[in-house]
Write an enzyme that holds these catalytic residues in place. Structure first.
Site, PDB file in Angstrom:
ATOM      1  CE  LYS A 280      -2.555   3.432   1.836  1.00  0.00           C
ATOM      2  NZ  LYS A 280      -2.076   4.738   2.301  1.00  0.00           N
ATOM      3  CG  HIS A 393       1.207   9.862   9.030  1.00  0.00           C
ATOM      4  ND1 HIS A 393       1.033   9.806   7.662  1.00  0.00           N
ATOM      5  CD2 HIS A 393      -0.033   9.806   9.580  1.00  0.00           C
ATOM      6  CE1 HIS A 393      -0.258   9.719   7.409  1.00  0.00           C
ATOM      7  NE2 HIS A 393      -0.916   9.716   8.553  1.00  0.00           N
TER       8      HIS A 393
HETATM    9  C1  MEV Z   1       0.742   4.688   4.891  1.00  0.00           C
HETATM   10  O1  MEV Z   1      -0.037   5.316   3.911  1.00  0.00           O
HETATM   11  C2  MEV Z   1       1.710   3.732   4.267  1.00  0.00           C
HETATM   12  C3  MEV Z   1       2.545   2.892   5.239  1.00  0.00           C
HETATM   13  O2  MEV Z   1       1.691   2.191   6.140  1.00  0.00           O
HETATM   14  C4  MEV Z   1       3.350   1.935   4.408  1.00  0.00           C
HETATM   15  C5  MEV Z   1       4.124   0.917   5.212  1.00  0.00           C
HETATM   16  O3  MEV Z   1       3.692   0.542   6.310  1.00  0.00           O
HETATM   17  O4  MEV Z   1       5.138   0.437   4.670  1.00  0.00           O
HETATM   18  C6  MEV Z   1       3.411   3.780   6.060  1.00  0.00           C
END
Ligand code: MEV
Length: 441
Positions: A280, A393
């Protein structure tokens, strides 16, 4: 229950909005005003957008951001990204800058084969069908000449037509499995037009095949459609550097980081729950560039996830290794993209995005998109195995929370500074904001 509406598509845009606002909302005036607020004042531009789909009532904005400093095969790109998720563009830019200082990204297109199928039912002798197929095959090519003429001039066309017996899976099920080269176009219309012609020709010539019984002449076409699964339309992107070059600051030990990073990839390789989230994150980068360049992100999503499960188990799309002191990180994915046709010459921002990328051909765009996915994954996994994902984030999300709280520009500046050395959580921001408000009441 709300009464069904007849002839809705024939309504004018205003009439559609009026019906919607009066039928589903209490404050129809506010709804109408909101929808109209998103109309573009340039009528010609608005009409262009209205006509992309049926029943348009307004525009739906997504931010278009830029991730600069992408060095790909020794060319510098500023990569356009259309996405709503707060930290994605920042993460891509960070990863681009990190690898810029370490030789950049290398990308290669491995293959460009597109696929389409005519699915049909036949309940007779398989050998006779095989002989019929061989006899009619030249006619399949001949009957599509009017469709393939221009594509052939550009170096593409139909590359192969094969009869496949699928009766082990479903009684009576056969298919014409066809492959195409569509050069710089994604090729959906070209492929579907060819397939529908194949179906017609294949179905309508059975009468003249003497070996068939009356029943065998009755070939039943079920459907003709391209496949978004393109495991032979592949691109590979890679970064590598000495392990010792992986650190940016003295708080991170390079060997430990490399080892943890590779472990994280191994986990995504073996554990589907993790692989889905891992991929994702890759799609955060891929979809954003695919959307900004006017390509079909649903097709890309479907094809890539099918590829991730091609060996019977859903797995990571990226891979990493450490060997002889060198860290390598790569991705291999199917990408059926176009830089001509579709939205590419219609949507003004898509045209701008492609111009910004130096008017790439489809192969170059495949490389750029694969790199965007790899960079995004690098940024995510790097955060996950070091600081954790929430730090970066939530820093980016802080603005969204402040906007929800209707903070002024001055207040936003204050809180961005305030949270510089604090952990951002939704409740921490709400609490700090309400305290600030009561103090400044
Ligand atoms: C968030 O949009 C995407 C992540 O969860 C990808 C990952 O966990 O590798 C940060």
């Amino acid at each position: 229950m709300i009464a069904p509406i007849a002839g809705f598509s024939k309504f004018s845009k205003e009439e559609k909005i009026e019906w919607l606002a009066n039928t589903y909302f209490h404050d129809s005036e506010a709804v109408t005003a909101l929808l109209k607020k998103y109309w573009n004042s340039d009528e010609k531009l608005q009409k262009l957008h209205d006509e992309f789909i049926e029943n348009t009532i307004t525009n739906f904005y997504l931010p278009l951001g830029i991730a600069p400093n992408f060095l790909i095969n020794d060319t510098m790109y500023a990569v356009p990204m259309a996405i709503e998720e707060s930290s994605v563009v920042a993460a891509a830019s960070k990863a681009a800058k990190f690898w810029l200082d370490r030789g950049g990204f290398k990308a290669t297109v491995l293959s460009t084969e597109k696929v389409g199928q005519v699915h049909f039912m036949y309940f007779g002798a398989t050998e006779k069908l095989q002989r019929y197929f061989e006899s009619i095959k030249p006619e399949l090519f001949a009957a599509t000449k009017h469709i393939t003429k221009n594509m052939e001039k550009r170096g593409g066309g139909i590359t192969h037509i094969e009869l496949r017996d699928k009766t082990d899976d479903l009684n009576g099920y056969f298919q014409l499995h066809c492959t195409f080269e569509t050069v710089d176009s994604m090729g959906a219309n070209f492929i579907n037009s060819c397939l529908e012609q194949f179906a017609k020709t294949f179905e309508s010539n059975t009468a003249s095949f003497a070996e068939f019984s009356a029943e065998e002449k009755d070939i039943q076409i079920v459907m003709s459609i391209l496949s978004n699964y393109v495991p032979n339309c592949l691109v590979r992107a890679e970064v590598n550097c000495p392990v010792a070059d992986l650190t940016e600051n003295e708080n991170v030990d390079a060997d430990e980081f490399a080892e943890k990073f590779v472990r994280a990839i191994q986990i995504a390789k073996t554990e589907p729950y993790r692989a889905v989230t891992h991929n994702k994150g890759i799609m955060n980068g891929i979809d954003a560039v695919v959307l900004a360049t006017g390509n079909d992100f649903r097709a890309i999503e479907a094809g890539i996830h099918a590829y991730a499960a091609k060996d019977g188990r859903y797995t990571s799309l990226t891979d990493a290794s450490v060997k002889d002191g060198v860290f390598r990180f790569w991705i291999e994915i199917p990408l059926s993209l176009g830089t001509v046709g579709g939205l590419t010459s219609l949507h003004p921002l898509v045209k701008l995005a492609l111009e910004m990328l130096g008017e790439p051909n489809a192969k170059e765009l495949m490389q750029i998109v694969a790199v965007a996915g790899l960079a995004q994954n690098f940024a995510a996994v790097r955060s996950l195995v070091t600081t954790g994902i929430q730090k970066g984030h939530m820093k980016m999300h802080l603005i969204n929370i402040l906007n929800q709280l209707e903070a002024t520009e001055e207040e936003k500046a204050y809180f961005i500074n305030y949270f510089k050395d604090k952990t951002v959580t939704h409740s921490a921001v709400v609490n700090a904001f309400s305290e600030y408000k009561s103090q400044h009441a």
